[in-house]
Design an enzyme around this catalytic site. Structure first.
Site, PDB file in Angstrom:
ATOM      1  N   CYS A 145       0.825  -1.213   0.000  1.00 30.80           N
ATOM      2  CA  CYS A 145       0.000   0.000   0.000  1.00 30.80           C
ATOM      3  C   CYS A 145       0.867   1.275   0.000  1.00 30.80           C
ATOM      4  O   CYS A 145       1.860   1.332   0.729  1.00 30.80           O
ATOM      5  CB  CYS A 145      -0.907  -0.027   1.219  1.00 30.80           C
ATOM      6  N   PRO A 146       0.538   2.283  -0.829  1.00 28.69           N
ATOM      7  CA  PRO A 146      -0.565   2.364  -1.803  1.00 28.69           C
ATOM      8  C   PRO A 146      -0.231   1.833  -3.191  1.00 28.69           C
ATOM      9  O   PRO A 146      -1.049   1.900  -4.086  1.00 28.69           O
ATOM     10  CB  PRO A 146      -0.843   3.863  -1.857  1.00 28.69           C
ATOM     11  N   GLY A 195       3.381   2.026  -4.757  1.00 26.73           N
ATOM     12  CA  GLY A 195       4.519   2.604  -5.464  1.00 26.73           C
ATOM     13  C   GLY A 195       5.445   1.562  -6.060  1.00 26.73           C
ATOM     14  O   GLY A 195       5.919   1.706  -7.187  1.00 26.73           O
ATOM     15  N   LYS A 199      15.427  -0.986   6.937  1.00 24.61           N
ATOM     16  CA  LYS A 199      15.399   0.289   7.646  1.00 24.61           C
ATOM     17  C   LYS A 199      16.473   0.259   8.733  1.00 24.61           C
ATOM     18  O   LYS A 199      16.510  -0.667   9.555  1.00 24.61           O
ATOM     19  CB  LYS A 199      14.022   0.530   8.270  1.00 24.61           C
TER      20      LYS A 199
END
Length: 362
Positions: free
Chosen positions: A227-228, A230, A313
């Site tokens: 979501c969304p 990309g 991350k």
């Protein structure tokens, strides 16, 4: 003349320094890194003559995670006369040319660091390129074919309007882009700007001549945490059918393509449909890097996909150590299954506090 300059994202200078120090030590080369935080570059000085050139040739650029560019440079030229900056720059190039053959060079980059302060130099660098290029051509140091993939690129790296390094990079072991940054245009139909991260990753990790073979309309992809949409957009654009896995809503424009199936599930629990071959797994979920590492490893070990691009991350501290630990854990998981694979990782321009990893099972 025994220094390397390595460009990077501002704030990641310590990671670049640790990384190049490790690579140099593996080659029996020793030196020290000069680090100025948030400068957007690192200078690595070697103790022995000609070892900077050896590093620029022997350290595979595609194995450098945090560096955007690697080049051999002169000492810092300071207090350049605004009425004649070119003469001392040419003198520095002359000294460098005693070590390498500049007649193999094809391209000149007049660059600056990727910082807000250095952006003020962009107009100057663009204008300065023209007269400097002409002088270098008159010296016989720039060949006409600027697209030649062998030989050298020449660099003039300004840190201030009156201070610069001059140097060179090897065309077969560097970033081909100005400042080491691919310039990508955001596609207006894409659902989010995160799409540029996957586009840059594909451009970085997949050779252009192989892209159509490895990403096409005969293939199936899975996007975990889609979501969304990309990242899903980049796969659909290349013809893949995509299982978009996320409890959130996907962009309506992607549904209209008929090339996605939205699976409102937890990305950590989702498994590929039975009897459905998945070619690609992509993942940009905000989670602890160790948890993402285990998830990706599970997909590869179980044979659920053959190729993957995903983001890790990074924590605020010990980012380099965390990256190396995650890559080591993944490598161990795949080696235990006797899998033959290729793994690359890069801190891309469109990444922030994260790195992007690519793994292909052979």
């Amino acid at each position: 003349m025994n220094k390397l300059a390595l460009y990077c994202r501002p704030g990641f200078e310590k990671e670049v320094a640790a990384e190049i120090t490790d690579h140099a030590a593996n080659l029996g080369i020793f030196g020290f890194a000069r680090v100025q935080e948030h400068s957007g570059y690192v200078i690595f000085e070697c103790y022995q003559p000609n070892e900077a050139d050896r590093l620029a040739r022997k350290v595979p650029f595609n194995q450098l995670i945090f560096s955007r560019q690697i080049l051999v440079v002169s000492h810092l030229l300071e207090n350049l006369d605004p009425t004649d900056r070119i003469s001392p720059i040419i003198s520095a190039f002359d000294k460098l040319s005693e070590q390498v053959n500049f007649q193999q060079s094809t391209t000149l980059f007049v660059e600056m660091a990727d910082t807000n302060e250095s952006k003020e130099l962009s107009t100057f660098c663009r204008k300065f390129t023209v007269p400097l290029r002409q002088v270098l051509r008159n010296k016989g140091w720039l060949m006409a074919d600027g697209h030649q993939k062998c030989g050298l690129f020449l660099h003039c790296f300004f840190v201030k309007p009156n201070c610069c390094y001059v140097g060179y990079s090897y065309a077969n072991n560097h970033s081909e882009y100005f400042m080491g940054i691919p310039r990508l245009k955001f596609p207006s139909e894409a659902p989010s700007r995160s799409t540029l991260k996957l586009e840059e990753a594909i451009l970085t990790f997949i050779p252009r001549k192989e892209e159509e073979k490895r990403l096409n309309d005969n293939m199936v992809g899975v996007d975990l945490g889609a979501c969304p949409g990309g990242w899903t957009y980049q796969l659909v654009k290349r013809g893949l059918f995509v299982y978009a896995v996320d409890h959130g809503k996907m962009a309506e424009s992607l549904h209209e393509t008929g090339r996605i199936e939205h699976c409102a599930e937890d990305g950590f629990k989702f498994q590929p449909p039975k009897r459905k071959k998945v070619d690609w797994l992509v993942c940009d979920m905000v989670e602890q890097p160790s948890r993402i590492t285990n998830l990706i490893g599970k997909w590869l070990v179980n044979g659920w996909c053959r190729e993957t691009i995903f983001n890790l991350k990074l924590p605020m501290k010990k980012r380099y150590q965390e990256v190396m630990q995650c890559l080591e854990n993944l490598t161990d998981m795949l080696n235990k299954q006797n899998l033959i694979f290729e793994i690359q990782a890069k801190h891309l321009y469109h990444d922030r506090e994260e790195i992007t990893v690519h793994i292909a099972i052979k």
